[in-house]
Design a protein around this motif. Sequence first.
Motif, short mmCIF file in Angstrom:
data_model
loop_
_atom_site.label_atom_id
_atom_site.label_comp_id
_atom_site.label_asym_id
_atom_site.label_seq_id
_atom_site.Cartn_x
_atom_site.Cartn_y
_atom_site.Cartn_z
N CYS A 81 -9.22 3.80 -2.38
CA CYS A 81 -10.03 3.15 -1.34
C CYS A 81 -10.98 4.18 -0.74
CB CYS A 81 -9.14 2.48 -0.29
SG CYS A 81 -7.84 3.51 0.37
N CYS B 163 0.86 -1.19 0.00
CA CYS B 163 0.00 0.00 0.00
C CYS B 163 0.90 1.23 0.00
CB CYS B 163 -0.86 -0.04 1.26
SG CYS B 163 -1.69 1.52 1.63
N ASN C 292 -4.61 6.83 -0.29
CA ASN C 292 -6.04 7.01 0.03
C ASN C 292 -6.89 7.31 -1.20
OD1 ASN C 292 -5.70 6.49 2.70
ND2 ASN C 292 -5.83 8.61 3.39
FE1 SF4 Z 1 -3.37 1.87 -0.03
FE2 SF4 Z 1 -5.86 2.76 -0.47
FE3 SF4 Z 1 -3.81 3.70 -1.91
FE4 SF4 Z 1 -4.64 1.13 -2.20
S1 SF4 Z 1 -5.79 3.01 -2.71
S2 SF4 Z 1 -2.53 1.87 -2.11
S3 SF4 Z 1 -5.23 0.64 -0.11
S4 SF4 Z 1 -4.13 3.92 0.31
#
Ligand code: SF4
Length: 668
Positions: free
Chosen positions: A355, A348, A352
């Motif tokens: 997600c 990860c 952010n």
């Molecule tokens: Fe991490 Fe969310 Fe970014 Fe995926 S989208 S890398 S889970 S912070």
Amino acid sequence: RYPHLLSPLKIGNVTVRNRLMQTAHAKGFHAGNGLTNDRDIYYQAERAKGGIGLIVTGARHTHPHSTGPGRTLARGNREEIIERDREMCQAVQAQGGRIVAQLIHFGPQGRSGALDDYRVLWAPSTMKSPAYNEWAKEMTKAEMDEVSENFALTARYSKEAGFDGVELHYSHGYLHQQFLSFVYNKRTDEYGGSLENIVRFPIETLQRVRDEVGPDFMVGIRVSMDECTVDGMHADQAIEMTRLMVRTGLVDYVSATAGTYAAHADQIPPGDYPENWLVKDGARMRQAIREEADIPMFIVGHIVDPEAADQLVANGAADMVAMTRTQIADPEFANKLRDGREDEINHCIRCNQACIARLMVGNAISCVVNPAAGRERRFGAHTLMAATTPAHWLVIGGGPAGMKAALVLRQRGHRVTLVEAGDRLGGQLNLAARLPRREKFGFLPRDLERQLRKAGVEIRLNTRLDADQVAAFGADGVIVATGSRPLKTGFTSTRPAVDRVPGLDQDNVLSVVEVLENPDAVGRRVVLFDEDGGRYALGTAEFLLDRGHEVHLVSRFNALSPNLALTLDLPVNYRHVFEKGLEYTINSWVRSVDGQRAQLFNLFTDKNSQVLEADTFVIAAGHAAENTLYQSLQDRVSNLHCIGDALLPRPLQDVIYEGMLAGREMLN
Ligand code: SF4
């Protein structure tokens, strides 16, 4: 390795295979009916298959007045939910995982109009919600009893469905946590005013749930250790009230967390939050719990390093470690640790962006580094098909889209050659990782390159092919992923005055990319024009402030983070930028640049406003597709495809998704 983290744990009557867990998180999978669906089931099963010990479902409403963002959560108090929940439990348990249903009442953090009919919001005391700015009314004793009964009913349905336990959500500013907070609980009856009184309602709910499910069914509580606001609850109080709840003997585990909607960054921390930031207070809470009962405690809070996680279990600071975004990014994380395949982990990057930010704008969650997240039915590990006719693919461009496409093609059994004009893979991600406090963005190209090399993709750096060379290469298929180049003029506006600014072609006007590639070319005084919406511009501003420049940011928008979602998808906390001395002007744009002077004008009135002087002007104005090679290859090679920024510059999550799709669904 990781002997403690990977050892089993007994919780109540349930044995969990290791100490890795996934906390409850909203996923936005529900199509409005509040029932568990295939998307949920595939998502959880994928993570159980990947070896995680314990999964806690997303929070489930327990009562009609718990309204939340209506379409994102399941409604656990509807009997119809049992059937599909049973499928979800079986899917997880068949893979050796354990699954617990989290029960919630949103209380004042709900939305009165989120359902088709209006529901007044309930709170410990009449108040205005910090979440959606709505008024909520003080609950009567009868209403509190009704909530506890509904928690018990939902727990019964959960047990019937086959869950291994239930978790009562007593944190993050929802109803029960607000009872536990002296900031929100102003009651003068037996439910407010003292520590003994504020735990009364949460304990009553616990008692009703325990009475309903019996002594042998796991019942946990999730508690906030800190409200993370100036006058809010802090660890000392949280530890004492948790002690009182545990002392009842009704609790099988405590899951410790922090933050509320009033301090959202602490509930869902950006990437620059310190790692393991709750562990110190967590260890104190662990000790207090130990003094009351022999039950385990779980901890969360930017824990990303498995060594550190193993150590904190070894030290007795916690018994189970929540690494939720780690699991979203790589559902196979636990198995990869177990099997010594850490070099295959997709880490990860704490952005952010796919997600949480997707959720905040009403979309289902996914993940920048793992675009299959939330789409497991179509793209889960079980769906990757070997190529029927293995072929030789040429992928041109080693940015995120090209790397992802090359990897997936190779995983399917194709021979793949990846060529990159520069001296390293990663494209603009390497620049993004240079921005202050975004170094975790560098995990993505590092992880992909490791996997490409391990999988046997032939990588050729410093290789720029022209159309003749590509045609002569003789590949069976060609994917062009040549990325984008920065613009120096605005392009999104229909206003000519904004699009064609005299003077932006001067030598002392640089793009953000040019600044990051060659920061020594930037003069002491900088004016930065933000035409792109804040993210890159603010990061570049901080980059320059850190290097001792004076920076004045001019934004076309009426706030420096104009996108609502940016309040959460910002990978770093931008408070620091202002603390470092950023000057700024909003609702304005540049009329002209002449030498070291820029004439600004107000976008509402169209009237000239201030003149700013600078040695260097920087413009963050987005990117244009770099597709010259693709255009010149038309009609010259067959099976030709264009992906990523070369097709259209877009956010990282979209171009990586496209790379995955290209690798999976191309011909052959
Ligand atoms: Fe991490 Fe969310 Fe970014 Fe995926 S989208 S890398 S889970 S912070």
